[in-house]
Scaffold this motif. Sequence first.
Motif, PDB file in Angstrom:
ATOM      1  N   ARG A 441      28.065  33.765  44.504  1.00 20.75           N
ATOM      2  CA  ARG A 441      28.884  33.947  45.458  1.00 20.75           C
ATOM      3  C   ARG A 441      30.364  34.101  45.258  1.00 20.75           C
ATOM      4  NH1 ARG A 441      32.014  29.466  47.688  1.00 20.75           N
ATOM      5  NH2 ARG A 441      31.489  27.749  46.507  1.00 20.75           N
ATOM      6  N   LEU A 442      30.810  33.627  44.254  1.00 13.44           N
ATOM      7  CA  LEU A 442      32.074  33.780  44.018  1.00 13.44           C
ATOM      8  C   LEU A 442      32.521  34.924  42.941  1.00 13.44           C
ATOM      9  CD1 LEU A 442      33.219  30.038  43.386  1.00 13.44           C
ATOM     10  CD2 LEU A 442      33.992  31.514  45.246  1.00 13.44           C
ATOM     11  N   GLN A 443      31.418  35.415  42.437  1.00 10.11           N
ATOM     12  CA  GLN A 443      31.843  36.597  41.242  1.00 10.11           C
ATOM     13  C   GLN A 443      32.323  37.645  42.109  1.00 10.11           C
ATOM     14  OE1 GLN A 443      28.042  37.493  39.306  1.00 10.11           O
ATOM     15  NE2 GLN A 443      28.060  35.210  38.667  1.00 10.11           N
ATOM     16  N   GLY A 444      33.373  38.333  41.616  1.00 13.16           N
ATOM     17  CA  GLY A 444      34.137  39.416  41.880  1.00 13.16           C
ATOM     18  C   GLY A 444      35.421  39.028  42.974  1.00 13.16           C
ATOM     19  N   SER A 448      40.923  35.980  45.418  1.00 11.56           N
ATOM     20  CA  SER A 448      40.851  35.125  46.649  1.00 11.56           C
ATOM     21  C   SER A 448      41.597  33.670  46.512  1.00 11.56           C
ATOM     22  CB  SER A 448      39.610  34.977  47.172  1.00 11.56           C
ATOM     23  OG  SER A 448      39.171  33.514  47.045  1.00 11.56           O
ATOM     24  N   PRO A 449      42.438  33.456  47.594  1.00 12.47           N
ATOM     25  CA  PRO A 449      43.179  32.148  47.408  1.00 12.47           C
ATOM     26  C   PRO A 449      42.492  31.117  46.974  1.00 12.47           C
ATOM     27  CG  PRO A 449      43.511  32.987  49.570  1.00 12.47           C
ATOM     28  CD  PRO A 449      42.742  33.764  48.725  1.00 12.47           C
ATOM     29  N   GLU A 450      40.971  30.857  47.333  1.00 17.79           N
ATOM     30  CA  GLU A 450      40.274  29.698  47.296  1.00 17.79           C
ATOM     31  C   GLU A 450      39.577  29.829  46.122  1.00 17.79           C
ATOM     32  OE1 GLU A 450      39.330  31.494  50.296  1.00 17.79           O
ATOM     33  OE2 GLU A 450      41.375  30.728  51.072  1.00 17.79           O
ATOM     34  N   TYR A 451      39.570  30.913  45.205  1.00 17.44           N
ATOM     35  CA  TYR A 451      38.674  31.022  43.931  1.00 17.44           C
ATOM     36  C   TYR A 451      38.922  29.895  43.181  1.00 17.44           C
ATOM     37  CZ  TYR A 451      36.787  33.005  39.625  1.00 17.44           C
ATOM     38  OH  TYR A 451      36.040  33.565  38.740  1.00 17.44           O
ATOM     39  N   PRO A 483      41.265  24.455  36.207  1.00 11.95           N
ATOM     40  CA  PRO A 483      40.104  23.618  36.948  1.00 11.95           C
ATOM     41  C   PRO A 483      39.044  23.247  36.137  1.00 11.95           C
ATOM     42  CG  PRO A 483      40.174  25.924  37.748  1.00 11.95           C
ATOM     43  CD  PRO A 483      41.335  25.852  36.597  1.00 11.95           C
ATOM     44  N   ASN A 484      38.450  22.545  36.662  1.00 13.59           N
ATOM     45  CA  ASN A 484      37.070  21.884  35.761  1.00 13.59           C
ATOM     46  C   ASN A 484      36.401  23.130  35.049  1.00 13.59           C
ATOM     47  OD1 ASN A 484      36.993  19.292  36.468  1.00 13.59           O
ATOM     48  ND2 ASN A 484      36.300  19.555  38.399  1.00 13.59           N
ATOM     49  N   PHE A 485      36.131  22.749  33.780  1.00 18.38           N
ATOM     50  CA  PHE A 485      35.358  23.750  33.040  1.00 18.38           C
ATOM     51  C   PHE A 485      34.439  22.756  32.173  1.00 18.38           C
ATOM     52  CE2 PHE A 485      39.249  22.988  30.984  1.00 18.38           C
ATOM     53  CZ  PHE A 485      39.059  22.393  29.620  1.00 18.38           C
TER      54      PHE A 485
END
Length: 514
Positions: A441-444, A448-451, A483-485
């Motif tokens: 759902r987040l690919q591409g 976006s600011p929430e990415y 962010p977390n990885f």
Amino acid sequence: MAEAEGHVAEPGDWFESLPIEAKHGDFLRRIADLLLTDAVFEGTKPLDVTGGSPVLRWCDPEDMASRLAEHRPSGDGRPATQEQLLAFVRFVVDYSVKTGHPHFFNQLFSSLDPYGLAGQWLTDALNPSVYTYEVAPVFTLMEEEILLSMRKLVFGDGHPSANGGDGIFCPGGSMANGCAINVARYKFAPEVKASGLHGLPRLVLFASEDAHYSIYKMAALQGLGEDGVFVVKTDPEGRMDVGHLESQIDSALAKGYAPFMVVATAGTTVLGAFDPLPKIFKVCERYGLWMHVDAAWGGGLLFSKKHRGLLAGIERADSVAWNPHKLLAVPQQCSTLLLRHGGLLSACHSRSASYLFQKDKFYDTSYDVGDKYLQCGRRVDALKFWMMWKAKGTIGLQKHVDKIMDNIKYFLGQVQRRASFKLVLENPAFANVCFWFVPPRLQGSQNSPEYWSEIHKVAPRIKEKMMKKGSLMVNYQPLRDWPNFFRFVLQNSGTNHKDMDFVLNEIEQLGKYM
Ligand SMILES: *Cc1c(COP(=O)(O)O)cnc(C)c1O
């Protein structure tokens, strides 16, 4: 049997007087069988139709507390039966994380080496404590010899710093770093041993922002304070920025502080970065500072002709922390501090307790090496490493390290090939591969600011799922403004391509709908 005063003989007392074999042989053999089968053989096999085991059996702390309560020592003071003890051992094995399992990648240690385990068992069976030659003749010499062999790898075979240097085993790399700080400080200001920090200018040391957190703990413990550690920036790959190191030293001097030490890291905990040791040495030389290299994680690379170049410059260090229990997969714990200076550990730590280190003993008391340590009684951590080194040979340890580095290349390639994974560092130097999993759902939607705030939540959720399923353990963390990885690491040379494919397939599967 001598009876204690007021002791009334009971019918079972004859049992107490039996030799251990007659009394406990059956029990110990059953425990050994159970450990071999459930913890060692099944516990290091992935779960399939023929058996094996999950990496863990998750239980939340309240549930675990009530399960454990069933195995408490009896409230009425009565002894347990053998069957109850065996059930208890089975419980401990069942609910403990199988760190020797091929799908355990959570920490900088893993796998279960048979020779290392044999060394642990032998150590425990003899229950030694190494302070004096009289109670630990074999282990005293073994420790000194293995520390010398390690110094030869660090400082170069035949180099005076190897033979003339010194070393100690430490209860973990954190303590090794702490002892390094203590010894460096003693070299700078020997009066500190008797008078403490009283009357001294503010002593400060320098470490990169990715240095291990133990540096701060140990600085606090030793009265230098966490603020006594000046933080040096890293470059984008996580290596110490030497220009910033110099400006931090200058700014400490301008404040009237007394810099005494630089802590460089060879293999940082999260990114696996190597600080530029030759450049750091030049700075240390110019300012007259002690150079400590924290090679807790990276030290094992010294066994590899192909990869030891990553540690170039370590031979100039004053002290080196190196954990064979990490990259070399020696059982926990096996940590060392190696010094180019002879006699300094002893001068800094010794207290010459007259009940233990009598000088008028009938043998050469220079073999009572315990006084150069901070501990009194001390566990033997050398035997398991000696056993592994002897069993595999230097060649075997080299192959172990080379195999890990080859496997890491394979894993890195697999991460690059998959669209749903994004590397934190494109070219990791060592055995750490850090990456984000990007759910479909987040690919591409990188723009976006929430990415990134959404990505931040993904790893903890996947971690929960893998733990509850028991299928896999891989660590995650944020670092600086990332962010977390996930951080994938290898120390198990038995890890194969299938195991590594499993990691990526499992994360994709668990994170599909996140
Ligand atoms: C693991 C680690 C330490 C601490 O070692 P422990 O044995 O866990 O105390 C210190 N420095 C580095 C770079 C490490 O990765």
